[in-house]
Design an enzyme around this catalytic site. Sequence first.
Site, short mmCIF file in Angstrom:
data_model
loop_
_atom_site.label_atom_id
_atom_site.label_comp_id
_atom_site.label_asym_id
_atom_site.label_seq_id
_atom_site.Cartn_x
_atom_site.Cartn_y
_atom_site.Cartn_z
N CYS A 87 1.03 -1.36 0.15
CA CYS A 87 0.13 0.08 0.00
C CYS A 87 0.90 1.35 0.01
O CYS A 87 0.85 2.05 -0.63
CB CYS A 87 -1.00 0.06 1.25
SG CYS A 87 -1.91 1.60 1.27
N CYS A 185 -5.73 -2.45 7.94
CA CYS A 185 -7.02 -1.70 7.95
C CYS A 185 -8.20 -2.23 7.24
O CYS A 185 -9.24 -1.83 7.54
CB CYS A 185 -6.62 -0.42 7.35
SG CYS A 185 -6.30 -0.55 5.35
#
Length: 338
Positions: A87, A185
């Site tokens: 990410c 997340c």
Amino acid sequence: MKVAVLMSGGIDSTVSALLLREQGYEVTGLTMVHLEREAGEKAARIANELQIEHKVVDLREPFQSAVVDYFCREYEQGHTPNPCVKCNEEIKFGLLLKAALDLGADKVASGHYARIDYDDKSQCYRLMKGVDPRKDQSYFLYRLKQQQLSRLIFPLGGYRKEEVREMARRYHLQLAEEKESQEVCFIPGDYREFIRPHVSYKEGSFLDRTGKILGRHRGIPFYTIGQRRGLAVSAGRPLYVLKIDPEKNQILLGENEVLFSKLLRFKQNHFICSQDFELLIKVKAKIRYAARESEAILHCIEDDIWELVFDEAQRAATPGQSVVYYQGDYVLGGGTIY
């Protein structure tokens, strides 16, 4: 100078925005929407309270492709992925960084606990550990390139977490006492339940090192190297996952001591600064985020195959995870264990 602060709505990004505003920067909050179930409302509310402009960038499709699909695919192949590294490289400091610059920002800041400096001699930006050893996040940033580092600011790199909390209290922020999430997340609970609808799997055999069948496993994606819990195998002694073979749909089990090795090979090696290569003889390396750094010798085997020989044997070097190597506080580079 215009700085876009990547705001998640948490304490670190909020304090980063306040620090930069105090230092005279023109601050804008920037939030990426990357999950269907959230749309940056908390970050927008905090930006409003701070009286700074706030913008939202929708990155749900690329996040799904670059991070979530990769995450599931790696487990399907018997690897243990590192979604935060992916990410940071492709989404936060890839597409979101580009979006910030397109919107007029000169620099982009985030609440990561890491530091950046510039070395005049090598003419390279260098990535450094954050000063708080318990919060240092340089491990997750090792794949950043020079053009990315040149645009980034990490305001919290020189602070310890408790100092950041104290600043939040001084600013009268309610989130000063918020607990930090330790989860990935996009996964609210057990990763196995998350990936189950998205991966192909079938039951197979647990074997010992002699080839004897010890039991049945539930599917390759649900296991990782070094795992002991949840094996449901009765052998009269503790057994651990030693090797995962997706082609044969078999998982090898054995004793804990077999998991230790001084030799580690990895690929997709990335140097923060290419000039560092000639220095790479003795390094300190860690084979996962929570691991302790250990002294090692680094050298290239062939093409993109690299080898670390550790002074001390390392436990459960896991394919798919990142190995990151340092000299002092500086991140020299890293790659993917295979």
